[in-house]
Design an enzyme around this catalytic site. Structure first.
Site, PDB file in Angstrom:
ATOM      1  N   THR A 142       6.176  61.473  64.896  1.00  0.00           N
ATOM      2  CA  THR A 142       5.017  61.761  65.731  1.00  0.00           C
ATOM      3  C   THR A 142       4.682  60.513  66.534  1.00  0.00           C
ATOM      4  O   THR A 142       4.619  59.412  65.981  1.00  0.00           O
ATOM      5  CB  THR A 142       3.800  62.147  64.863  1.00  0.00           C
ATOM      6  OG1 THR A 142       4.117  63.340  64.136  1.00  0.00           O
ATOM      7  CG2 THR A 142       2.561  62.381  65.715  1.00  0.00           C
ATOM      8  N   MET A 171       6.982  60.856  57.018  1.00  0.00           N
ATOM      9  CA  MET A 171       6.811  61.248  58.400  1.00  0.00           C
ATOM     10  C   MET A 171       6.277  60.044  59.179  1.00  0.00           C
ATOM     11  O   MET A 171       5.105  59.697  59.053  1.00  0.00           O
ATOM     12  CB  MET A 171       5.850  62.427  58.474  1.00  0.00           C
ATOM     13  CG  MET A 171       5.391  62.721  59.867  1.00  0.00           C
ATOM     14  SD  MET A 171       4.732  64.363  60.068  1.00  0.00           S
ATOM     15  CE  MET A 171       3.018  64.084  59.805  1.00  0.00           C
ATOM     16  N   PRO A 172       7.111  59.382  59.967  1.00  0.00           N
ATOM     17  CA  PRO A 172       6.660  58.234  60.759  1.00  0.00           C
ATOM     18  C   PRO A 172       5.687  58.652  61.862  1.00  0.00           C
ATOM     19  O   PRO A 172       5.906  59.644  62.559  1.00  0.00           O
ATOM     20  CB  PRO A 172       7.948  57.683  61.375  1.00  0.00           C
ATOM     21  CG  PRO A 172       9.053  58.275  60.585  1.00  0.00           C
ATOM     22  CD  PRO A 172       8.556  59.578  60.070  1.00  0.00           C
ATOM     23  N   ILE A 173       4.625  57.879  61.984  1.00  0.00           N
ATOM     24  CA  ILE A 173       3.656  58.081  63.056  1.00  0.00           C
ATOM     25  C   ILE A 173       3.554  56.769  63.820  1.00  0.00           C
ATOM     26  O   ILE A 173       3.278  55.725  63.231  1.00  0.00           O
ATOM     27  CB  ILE A 173       2.276  58.488  62.510  1.00  0.00           C
ATOM     28  CG1 ILE A 173       2.385  59.792  61.722  1.00  0.00           C
ATOM     29  CG2 ILE A 173       1.268  58.609  63.654  1.00  0.00           C
ATOM     30  CD1 ILE A 173       1.124  60.157  60.979  1.00  0.00           C
ATOM     31  N   TRP A 223      10.334  64.879  62.391  1.00  0.00           N
ATOM     32  CA  TRP A 223       9.427  64.152  61.509  1.00  0.00           C
ATOM     33  C   TRP A 223       8.652  63.070  62.232  1.00  0.00           C
ATOM     34  O   TRP A 223       7.692  62.516  61.696  1.00  0.00           O
ATOM     35  CB  TRP A 223      10.197  63.510  60.363  1.00  0.00           C
ATOM     36  CG  TRP A 223      10.828  64.464  59.397  1.00  0.00           C
ATOM     37  CD1 TRP A 223      10.803  65.835  59.439  1.00  0.00           C
ATOM     38  CD2 TRP A 223      11.594  64.115  58.256  1.00  0.00           C
ATOM     39  NE1 TRP A 223      11.512  66.362  58.390  1.00  0.00           N
ATOM     40  CE2 TRP A 223      12.015  65.323  57.637  1.00  0.00           C
ATOM     41  CE3 TRP A 223      11.984  62.923  57.683  1.00  0.00           C
ATOM     42  CZ2 TRP A 223      12.786  65.339  56.486  1.00  0.00           C
ATOM     43  CZ3 TRP A 223      12.753  62.946  56.539  1.00  0.00           C
ATOM     44  CH2 TRP A 223      13.139  64.142  55.943  1.00  0.00           C
TER      45      TRP A 223
END
Length: 72
Positions: A40, A1-3, A38
């Site tokens: 954020t 999950m890329p933030i 995915w």
């Protein structure tokens, strides 16, 4: 999950921020081959009096504007 964390000075409109997060999300989806759900994006906004570069507060260096308008 890329933030993704974006740090900017306060003053941008909600529409500017909506476009920014959409554009960032689109690039992450394309480049990392992930679902948009995915991704954020966090936006941290700072007052210019709490941000400095080259030993000078941005409130004094750039004034109250932001972006190209804020540059002296």
């Amino acid at each position: 999950m890329p933030i993704v964390n974006v740090k900017i000075s306060k003053g941008r409109s909600i529409n500017q921020k909506k476009k920014l997060v959409k554009d960032i999300t689109d690039v992450i989806v394309k480049d990392l081959d992930v679902y948009p759900e995915w991704v954020t994006v966090l936006i941290d906004e700072y007052d210019r009096e709490n941000w400095a570069s080259a030993g000078e507060l941005h409130s004094e260096k750039f004034g109250s504007g932001f972006g190209k308008e804020g540059v002296k």
